[in-house]
Design a protein around this motif. Sequence first.
Motif, PDB file in Angstrom:
ATOM      1  N   LEU A 151       0.835  -1.198   0.000  1.00  0.00           N
ATOM      2  CA  LEU A 151       0.000   0.000   0.000  1.00  0.00           C
ATOM      3  C   LEU A 151       0.874   1.254   0.000  1.00  0.00           C
ATOM      4  O   LEU A 151       0.680   2.189  -0.790  1.00  0.00           O
ATOM      5  CB  LEU A 151      -0.902  -0.039   1.232  1.00  0.00           C
ATOM      6  N   MET A 152       1.865   1.269   0.883  1.00  0.00           N
ATOM      7  CA  MET A 152       2.757   2.435   0.968  1.00  0.00           C
ATOM      8  C   MET A 152       3.500   2.620  -0.353  1.00  0.00           C
ATOM      9  O   MET A 152       3.649   3.728  -0.871  1.00  0.00           O
ATOM     10  CB  MET A 152       3.762   2.242   2.094  1.00  0.00           C
ATOM     11  N   LEU A 153       3.944   1.496  -0.902  1.00  0.00           N
ATOM     12  CA  LEU A 153       4.697   1.548  -2.150  1.00  0.00           C
ATOM     13  C   LEU A 153       3.833   2.129  -3.264  1.00  0.00           C
ATOM     14  O   LEU A 153       4.259   3.010  -4.022  1.00  0.00           O
ATOM     15  CB  LEU A 153       5.154   0.134  -2.514  1.00  0.00           C
TER      16      LEU A 153
ATOM     17  N   ALA B 142       6.404  11.573  -2.426  1.00  0.00           N
ATOM     18  CA  ALA B 142       6.152  10.139  -2.279  1.00  0.00           C
ATOM     19  C   ALA B 142       6.456   9.710  -0.854  1.00  0.00           C
ATOM     20  O   ALA B 142       5.674   8.968  -0.229  1.00  0.00           O
ATOM     21  CB  ALA B 142       7.008   9.356  -3.264  1.00  0.00           C
ATOM     22  N   ALA B 143       7.582  10.192  -0.339  1.00  0.00           N
ATOM     23  CA  ALA B 143       7.947   9.847   1.042  1.00  0.00           C
ATOM     24  C   ALA B 143       6.884  10.370   2.003  1.00  0.00           C
ATOM     25  O   ALA B 143       6.482   9.687   2.941  1.00  0.00           O
ATOM     26  CB  ALA B 143       9.313  10.429   1.385  1.00  0.00           C
ATOM     27  N   LEU B 144       6.413  11.576   1.738  1.00  0.00           N
ATOM     28  CA  LEU B 144       5.406  12.185   2.597  1.00  0.00           C
ATOM     29  C   LEU B 144       4.129  11.346   2.592  1.00  0.00           C
ATOM     30  O   LEU B 144       3.534  11.072   3.642  1.00  0.00           O
ATOM     31  CB  LEU B 144       5.105  13.605   2.123  1.00  0.00           C
ATOM     32  N   ALA B 145       3.719  10.917   1.380  1.00  0.00           N
ATOM     33  CA  ALA B 145       2.495  10.124   1.279  1.00  0.00           C
ATOM     34  C   ALA B 145       2.649   8.822   2.053  1.00  0.00           C
ATOM     35  O   ALA B 145       1.749   8.422   2.809  1.00  0.00           O
ATOM     36  CB  ALA B 145       2.172   9.838  -0.182  1.00  0.00           C
ATOM     37  N   GLY B 146       3.796   8.163   1.884  1.00  0.00           N
ATOM     38  CA  GLY B 146       4.036   6.931   2.627  1.00  0.00           C
ATOM     39  C   GLY B 146       4.002   7.169   4.126  1.00  0.00           C
ATOM     40  O   GLY B 146       3.422   6.401   4.885  1.00  0.00           O
ATOM     41  N   LEU B 147       4.610   8.296   4.515  1.00  0.00           N
ATOM     42  CA  LEU B 147       4.633   8.667   5.930  1.00  0.00           C
ATOM     43  C   LEU B 147       3.227   8.850   6.477  1.00  0.00           C
ATOM     44  O   LEU B 147       2.902   8.430   7.586  1.00  0.00           O
ATOM     45  CB  LEU B 147       5.428   9.970   6.057  1.00  0.00           C
ATOM     46  N   LEU B 148       2.354   9.438   5.636  1.00  0.00           N
ATOM     47  CA  LEU B 148       0.966   9.639   6.067  1.00  0.00           C
ATOM     48  C   LEU B 148       0.272   8.303   6.297  1.00  0.00           C
ATOM     49  O   LEU B 148      -0.495   8.150   7.249  1.00  0.00           O
ATOM     50  CB  LEU B 148       0.208  10.441   5.010  1.00  0.00           C
TER      51      LEU B 148
ATOM     52  N   ALA C 204       7.527   6.181  15.659  1.00  0.00           N
ATOM     53  CA  ALA C 204       8.739   6.464  14.888  1.00  0.00           C
ATOM     54  C   ALA C 204       8.970   5.380  13.838  1.00  0.00           C
ATOM     55  O   ALA C 204       9.249   5.669  12.664  1.00  0.00           O
ATOM     56  CB  ALA C 204       9.931   6.560  15.830  1.00  0.00           C
ATOM     57  N   VAL C 205       8.824   4.138  14.263  1.00  0.00           N
ATOM     58  CA  VAL C 205       9.063   3.030  13.328  1.00  0.00           C
ATOM     59  C   VAL C 205       8.109   3.120  12.146  1.00  0.00           C
ATOM     60  O   VAL C 205       8.498   3.034  10.982  1.00  0.00           O
ATOM     61  CB  VAL C 205       8.895   1.676  14.052  1.00  0.00           C
ATOM     62  N   LEU C 206       6.818   3.330  12.451  1.00  0.00           N
ATOM     63  CA  LEU C 206       5.821   3.367  11.378  1.00  0.00           C
ATOM     64  C   LEU C 206       6.094   4.520  10.421  1.00  0.00           C
ATOM     65  O   LEU C 206       6.026   4.368   9.203  1.00  0.00           O
ATOM     66  CB  LEU C 206       4.423   3.506  11.969  1.00  0.00           C
ATOM     67  N   LEU C 207       6.428   5.703  11.006  1.00  0.00           N
ATOM     68  CA  LEU C 207       6.678   6.863  10.150  1.00  0.00           C
ATOM     69  C   LEU C 207       7.887   6.599   9.256  1.00  0.00           C
ATOM     70  O   LEU C 207       7.879   6.877   8.055  1.00  0.00           O
ATOM     71  CB  LEU C 207       6.919   8.109  11.000  1.00  0.00           C
TER      72      LEU C 207
ATOM     73  N   GLY D 295       7.102   3.990   6.644  1.00  0.00           N
ATOM     74  CA  GLY D 295       6.215   4.603   5.658  1.00  0.00           C
ATOM     75  C   GLY D 295       6.982   5.500   4.710  1.00  0.00           C
ATOM     76  O   GLY D 295       6.871   5.395   3.481  1.00  0.00           O
ATOM     77  N   ALA D 296       7.775   6.379   5.285  1.00  0.00           N
ATOM     78  CA  ALA D 296       8.508   7.331   4.451  1.00  0.00           C
ATOM     79  C   ALA D 296       9.478   6.597   3.534  1.00  0.00           C
ATOM     80  O   ALA D 296       9.565   6.888   2.333  1.00  0.00           O
ATOM     81  CB  ALA D 296       9.257   8.316   5.343  1.00  0.00           C
ATOM     82  N   ALA D 297      10.173   5.624   4.092  1.00  0.00           N
ATOM     83  CA  ALA D 297      11.176   4.918   3.286  1.00  0.00           C
ATOM     84  C   ALA D 297      10.527   4.165   2.136  1.00  0.00           C
ATOM     85  O   ALA D 297      10.961   4.260   0.978  1.00  0.00           O
ATOM     86  CB  ALA D 297      11.953   3.945   4.184  1.00  0.00           C
ATOM     87  N   VAL D 298       9.453   3.441   2.441  1.00  0.00           N
ATOM     88  CA  VAL D 298       8.809   2.656   1.389  1.00  0.00           C
ATOM     89  C   VAL D 298       8.156   3.576   0.359  1.00  0.00           C
ATOM     90  O   VAL D 298       8.233   3.326  -0.848  1.00  0.00           O
ATOM     91  CB  VAL D 298       7.773   1.675   1.989  1.00  0.00           C
TER      92      VAL D 298
END
Lengths: 555, 425, 356
Positions: A47-49, A68-74, A118-121, A124-127
């Motif tokens: 989903l994040m990807l 893209a990183a921001l969206a994943g982070l969200l 922190a882990v989730l953010l 999310g951002a990385a993926v």
Amino acid sequence: MRRALVFGLIGGFAAWHLSLVGLIEAFAGRRLIGQGVTFSYVLLLALMLTVGYLVGRRISNWTGLLGAALAGLLVGLALWVLALLVATVDLRTVFVAASPALPDILTFNRGTGAVGLAVLLLVGAAVGFLGGGLTWLPATGRRAVLTALAIAVLVGLLRDVLSPIFPAPVMGFLFTPTGGLSLPGTATVLALALAVPIARQVLANRASSHRGSLSVRALQRRRVAARVIGVVFLASFPLWAGLFLSNVSDFVGLYILMGLGLNLVLGFAGLLDLGYVAFFAIGAYSMAVLTSPELGHFTLGFWEALPIAVAMTVVSGILIGLPVLRMRGDYLAITTLGFGEIVRLLVLSDWLKPHLGGAQGVTRIARPELGPFVIDRPQEYYYLILIGCGLAWFLSVRLRDSRIGRAWMAIREDEDVAQAMGINRVTAKLLAFATGAAMGGLSGALFASLVNSVIPQSFSLLVSINVVALLVLGGIGSLPGVVVGALALVGLPELLREFQEYRLLVYGVVLVAMMIFRPAGLWPEETRVRELEEAAEEGKTRAPAEVAAVTQDGA
Amino acid sequence: MRARRALSISLVLAFILALGAACQQAEGPGQAGPSPTPAAPAFQPPQDEIGVVEIKPGEPIVLAGALVIAGPDAALGTDSMRGIEIAIDDLGGELLGHKIELIKEDTGCNPEGGQAAATKLAANPKLVAIVGTSCSSEARVMAPVINDAGMVMVSPSNTAPDLTDPTKHVEAYLRTAHNDKVQGKVAAEFAFNFLKVKKAATIHDGSLYAEQLANVFAEEFKKLGGEVVAQEAVGPDDTDMRPVLTRIATQQPEIIYYPIFTKAGGFVTRQSKEIRGLENVKLMGADGLFSPDFVEAAGDAAVGMYLSSPDVTAFGSGYQDFVAKYEKKYGEKPISIFHAHAYDATMMIAEAIEKVAVEGPDGTLYIPRKALRQALYETANFQGLTGNLTCDENGDCADPKIAVYEIVSADTSGWPDQVVKKVYP
Amino acid sequence: MASAARRLAVLTGGRRIDLTMVIAWTIGALVLVLVLVGSYQTLVAGRYTAGQWFDFIVFGLAQGGIYALIALGYTMVYGVLRMINFAHGEVFMSGAFSAFFLADALARRGFLESRPIISLLALLAFAALVSMTIAVILERIAYRPLRGAPRLVPLITAVGASFFLQYTFRGLFGSGVRVYPTVPLLEGTILGIQIKLIVVFLGALATLGILWAFLTFTRTGLAIRAVAEDMEAAALMGVDVNRAISSTFAVGGAMAGVAGVLYALVFAQVQFFMGFLPGIKAFTSAVLGGIGNLPGAALGGLVLGLVESVGPSLFLDGLGIPAAHQLKDAIAFTILVLILIFRPTGILGERLGSRV
């Protein structure tokens, strides 16, 4: 950046949906790769990807990657908020899937505190960033990478299906004992999935440089070779595929038969029949009544009963066809739907129970005998069904290219014009119904014998809908499309039985998505493609008018 | 150019091969090879005419739930599946030091679904036993396939008599659900002898279960000397039962017997109070309605209604605990009726496995299949949630004690003690 | 022979008669005879009192009122887009199901007893809002991208969306039955008819009236009608087609939500699968009345409800068929075929455009 926000929010919403319908928790124990990567995590990461990819595709510069990183982070943030909510408030009186175990799964077992956040953010951002980065790859490379990933996931999912095909050592190498792909297994699958398309690309390039020197005969030889391979594959399939895959292919075959039958009615003649299950049921029940000793009317053998069953459906096809001759479009659709329901209700009824078995159905239906040999295993039925499909295919091709086939297509395009051109629509329509019904009846008769029993529940409206859906998905009017549609809508769900209660949810999403991305179907008929292109052209010419509308409305 | 490409391909291939070889080596010593370990020559793995399941250390014991968990009848199977899951939880998730892995298969409540699930399960050599199926129609198809594969299945909810009929019964098939014949008979006796009614009407919903039960009831009721004045049927998804009830009212029955399920049962019960001529008629259902869900669905109209069900005085405190666990785990009350039967089926299987399994010196567990079947058939006086289970030679394991309960309150918070009261026998 | 044909031509108002008509009419006449024979024998046998026939009719009209309400949404969408919105039954379900949680909360706090009218209105509004939102989102995601595609394609997406909604609700709220609290105000009877049934029937009529006024007197209504008449011409005349279609779905969805609450008040149970059958029935009603025709949909719903309620007893009892009620849907579809044979465009005929 707004786009990133929007996609991030949509992604977050989708993540909530996945979690709250229970998908995430249901597959938290389903290991796909190694010990750690479960199917739930694959879903969330995918989903994040996807979100990151979608953002990156719209904005193709460095801000796109940031977006893209921001969206994943969200998405990650949304997951954390949900985890926190579920952990602190009892939502279960409303949302039954909001179980106490959910927060741990969502936060990768890091708790709902700052660490989990922190882990989730970060994840999310990385993926998301990776997803955005995918758009930077050249198209072929990107496709290869995505396909390879998808194949790895699929192989992980299909362990149970693959195990009877491959010898135990291979399976032992590919998979860990507790379910998922082993690490070396993953590497192998990924490498193969990457290598095969690249190798094919290379071969294709080489072939194209040789194209000029390739003689007509060589091309022909290649085609013959392809056919031989196809025939050998089809003929040997049950020998190596095992019980389960044979059974799945039996059902795919039965649906292909029905699909080919409905294709005559709907694909060629353009008559929307939503009650096609009626013929399937009549074929099956004819076989049951004629052969089962339970009812005590007849005790024919399979081979005597088969032609009678098919004849019965032909007659019923004409009987159902007669009153609807004048109806068009949706009136025809609802009437035929009604006929399908009437047939189901009649076989279920207490009234006809002495003759048709009522709610208890009929069991002990005859098996086909060939001399001393009795066909009673799915692997053996496979050949019977294959022959049936072959006959129906042959008939379809011949009918399509005949006078009557052209008459059907004329009726499909414009009934009034067809009639004005001297086409007898009574004969043409009845013939479509009758031949279509015969194929459905054949399918039903084989079905009854295969499962050795019939029960009214097997003949619900869903069967009709499924057949229409596989036609449209494959490409309406296209014969190979029927096969592709049946494989996709009947075969795949059977292979992915693990999705169990989520199967129909996924089925629904796939139907919508496929139709939006490939409205012409997976293997469309050529004339349809042209029509669609024309329609698209029309749409383009209409666009300015709509623009005008918007501006006027604003003013 | 071409040479370079060829080189890169061969490099990739070489890499894959090397990787494969490396992994083989890495895995090699850790895994026990196919040949028996030389360290324990004295140990002989058990022999069995239809096969032995070998479970190496670290591998799970695989069980399957083959139930209807998708489509319109999903509640029936999902409920039983939860019963299995709770049973596995109660076992601590493991048996004889091996984790229990549960495979879930949907059977669709029709023969083709049963066949698909059966062929898939039969192809899995690691599978030990199956809890299933939900609907009798599936079992008729599944039992022979499972039998050929040497496995064994215990159904929590098939009630059709023919499945355990000596002429049709398949060895691999057992069930913890009770045979319809027993229940229909008790219901008829209760109505005729205890309530002293002479005119009865029946309603079924076109399901195998309900139709069978309604017919058994009607036959037995006639045998006792009563009159069956109307035999009607509704659809399982019908909502407006008033017309059919009005039809029944014209025949002035003293009791209406409708052994159907929660949804339609709720409609019939509620709406029967709105029909002229049915104000004083007695209502009776079967175990398909024996749940707090039904009482809620029917509301106050359910008070005074009779339900036949396995005698749950034996359900006792164990059942209370079970329901509590169910609610905790799934966030809702039991959604159908055969959860406890599924729990018992799972526990029965677990006990039988414990009885017959043999552990080798290297920790490998051997489960002989024929012996497992025999152990299941030898189940006697098994203290389950649904009573005292003893299996007969035809695979019927349910406690045949059927009781009739009266619903005394529509407030389901006190389920079952303050809601249903045993009135017969 | 020729004179016979001429006489027939007179009968049909000068239209040419072809073979298909003769065949269809013969079949229709046969079915009609069966129906009449059955009815005659039932009435002669005298199993039912006049009061019971009256009850059958009341029950039929109440059930028909709900069909009518759902059918209105169906027919509106059809009138505008010429597409069968198979997911409409699920829009209905979503409204009823979501409103359950509000109803439950209201009942717990005693509002349903102390302020019944306000509570009921709140329930209706909430269900309408949920259904409306879902219908609009549905159109945006599943139908709008396919507006130029062949007609079968949106039919399939509708089926897909229908599965998606069903199983989403199942996943979110469980597969069990949820029971609506009773509203004390609606219990009891007037003139031997239950108040709930009267409310449902009046609700259906009122909704039809509001809908008619909306389409006739508002600008949005005008736009919807224009789009229904001719999408391209409307676009050229400055109508925002997308907005008009969205409003169509919004209005149709809202009505489905209202229908959902009324349904729940009468039948008390909601479940994730509850929309499927009423959806099919509403589609049948819409076609019966003449698809695309608003009064037609309402009439079709009522006729269907009546046939289902009265039919089994009236038509089949006399023919000596056991468990006649089991065949009520078969009767309903037979009557549908019968009506379509004699009136191929439904009872009131298609009146696309002018009345949506």
